[in-house]
Scaffold this active site. Structure first.
Site, mmCIF file in Angstrom:
data_model
loop_
_atom_site.group_PDB
_atom_site.id
_atom_site.type_symbol
_atom_site.label_atom_id
_atom_site.label_comp_id
_atom_site.label_asym_id
_atom_site.label_seq_id
_atom_site.Cartn_x
_atom_site.Cartn_y
_atom_site.Cartn_z
ATOM 1 N N ASP A 48 81.049 52.106 33.279
ATOM 2 C CA ASP A 48 80.748 51.236 34.142
ATOM 3 C C ASP A 48 80.863 52.230 35.494
ATOM 4 O OD1 ASP A 48 81.490 49.250 36.714
ATOM 5 O OD2 ASP A 48 82.466 48.350 35.211
ATOM 6 N N ASN A 75 71.082 55.320 41.791
ATOM 7 C CA ASN A 75 70.226 54.096 41.796
ATOM 8 C C ASN A 75 71.187 52.558 41.729
ATOM 9 O OD1 ASN A 75 67.371 52.422 41.872
ATOM 10 N ND2 ASN A 75 68.686 52.286 39.571
ATOM 11 N N TYR A 140 75.032 43.422 51.729
ATOM 12 C CA TYR A 140 73.795 44.015 51.005
ATOM 13 C C TYR A 140 73.535 44.908 51.959
ATOM 14 C CZ TYR A 140 69.773 46.550 48.223
ATOM 15 O OH TYR A 140 69.374 47.141 47.445
ATOM 16 N N LYS A 144 74.141 49.448 51.874
ATOM 17 C CA LYS A 144 72.827 50.290 52.395
ATOM 18 C C LYS A 144 73.438 50.948 53.425
ATOM 19 C CE LYS A 144 70.943 49.164 48.098
ATOM 20 N NZ LYS A 144 71.675 50.440 47.819
ATOM 21 N N ILE A 173 60.287 45.616 46.178
ATOM 22 C CA ILE A 173 59.785 45.658 44.572
ATOM 23 C C ILE A 173 60.159 44.073 43.899
ATOM 24 C CG2 ILE A 173 60.863 47.756 42.888
ATOM 25 C CD1 ILE A 173 59.628 48.786 45.694
ATOM 26 N N THR A 175 61.491 43.397 40.973
ATOM 27 C CA THR A 175 61.997 43.176 39.522
ATOM 28 C C THR A 175 62.870 42.454 39.412
ATOM 29 O OG1 THR A 175 63.777 44.643 40.870
ATOM 30 C CG2 THR A 175 62.067 46.351 40.770
ATOM 31 N N THR A 178 65.691 40.658 42.298
ATOM 32 C CA THR A 178 65.326 39.160 42.284
ATOM 33 C C THR A 178 66.147 38.476 41.011
ATOM 34 O OG1 THR A 178 63.995 39.998 43.401
ATOM 35 C CG2 THR A 178 64.222 37.359 43.829
#
Length: 263
Positions: A48, A75, A140, A144, A173, A175, A178
């Site tokens: 973690d 990532n 979010y 970022k 993207i 993936t 979502t």
């Protein structure tokens, strides 16, 4: 000597595809995630990243086995959506713990290793949502944006030691990110249904977005380049959006974003 790469969030999505691309580049790849099982062909460490002790133990494990770390790709992360007014501050802190401070934890353990070796590449995953803040996904975007500022500062701190740092900004993207997004729909009636409409549009764009394998190959190429600039954006259209965010007046830019995601 084979390069050793560490990728967080490496069992799914962009992280998995980046790890696979690095493997094809000839790297020995260690991928970290909270999952108990990993990806075939790579070394998996269950950790973690929000826990400093777990991160240190993971880095110690890689160093004991390999003696060096050449590439780190930060990532791992997740998203939340909802109106700022109705989002619990504790939920926002959890997002920052994963998307920002998880990166900080890894870097603080790996930087001394790279600095002493006189070489290394750190790639932090950001987002186009950093220069183009998305309403109802404010935390979010803020996390970022913090990644971008941190990356540029860190790049200058480490330049004299042969350690290079950059951030990569993906757009939409396709993936599991979502489906994993934590949605706060509280207050949607107060906001006239705008929260649901905004998130629905974002999720539609994501599911019609870039193949994560394309993003993974891009990130792997950046990780292996001899030299890097501080910020990269994936995709021609997103590069244009980021350019516009730099040259348009803030008032006009924010009006345009509102038309897309706040109506």
């Amino acid at each position: 000597m084979r390069k050793v790469a560490v990728v967080t969030g490496g069992t799914s999505g962009i992280g998995k595809q980046t790890a696979l691309a690095l493997l094809r580049e000839g790297c020995t790849v260690y991928e970290l995630s909270r999952r108990e099982t990993g990806v075939e062909g790579m070394h998996h460490i269950a950790a973690d990243i929000t826990k400093e002790d777990a991160v240190k133990a993971a880095v110690d494990q890689v160093m004991a086995a390999e003696g060096h770390i050449d590439v780190l790709v930060n990532n791992a992360g997740f998203g939340i959506s909802g109106a700022i007014e109705f989002t619990d501050t504790e939920d926002a802190k959890r997002l920052f713990d994963a998307d920002f401070f998880g990166m900080v934890n890894l870097n603080r353990c790996v930087i001394p290793v790279m600095r002493q070796a006189g070489r290394g590449r750190i790639v932090n995953l950001s987002s186009v949502a950093a220069p183009i803040p998305i309403p109802f996904q404010a935390y979010y975007s803020a996390a970022k944006a913090a990644v971008n500022a941190y990356t540029m500062a860190l790049a200058n701190e480490l330049r004299p030691y042969g350690v290079t740092v950059c951030a990569v900004q993906p757009g939409d993207i396709k993936t599991g990110f979502t489906a994993a997004r934590e949605k706060v729909i509280l207050g949607d009636d107060v906001y006239g249904g705008r929260i649901e409409r905004s998130v629905h549009r974002m999720e539609r764009d994501e599911q019609n977005g870039m193949d994560p394998a394309v993003a993974g190959r891009f990130i792997a190429r950046i990780a292996m380049k001899p030299s890097v600039k501080p910020l990269y954006t994936i995709g021609a259209s997103y590069k244009l959006f980021v350019l516009l965010s730099r040259i348009l007046p803030c008032r006009f830019l924010n009006w345009m974003i509102g038309l897309l995601y706040a109506k």
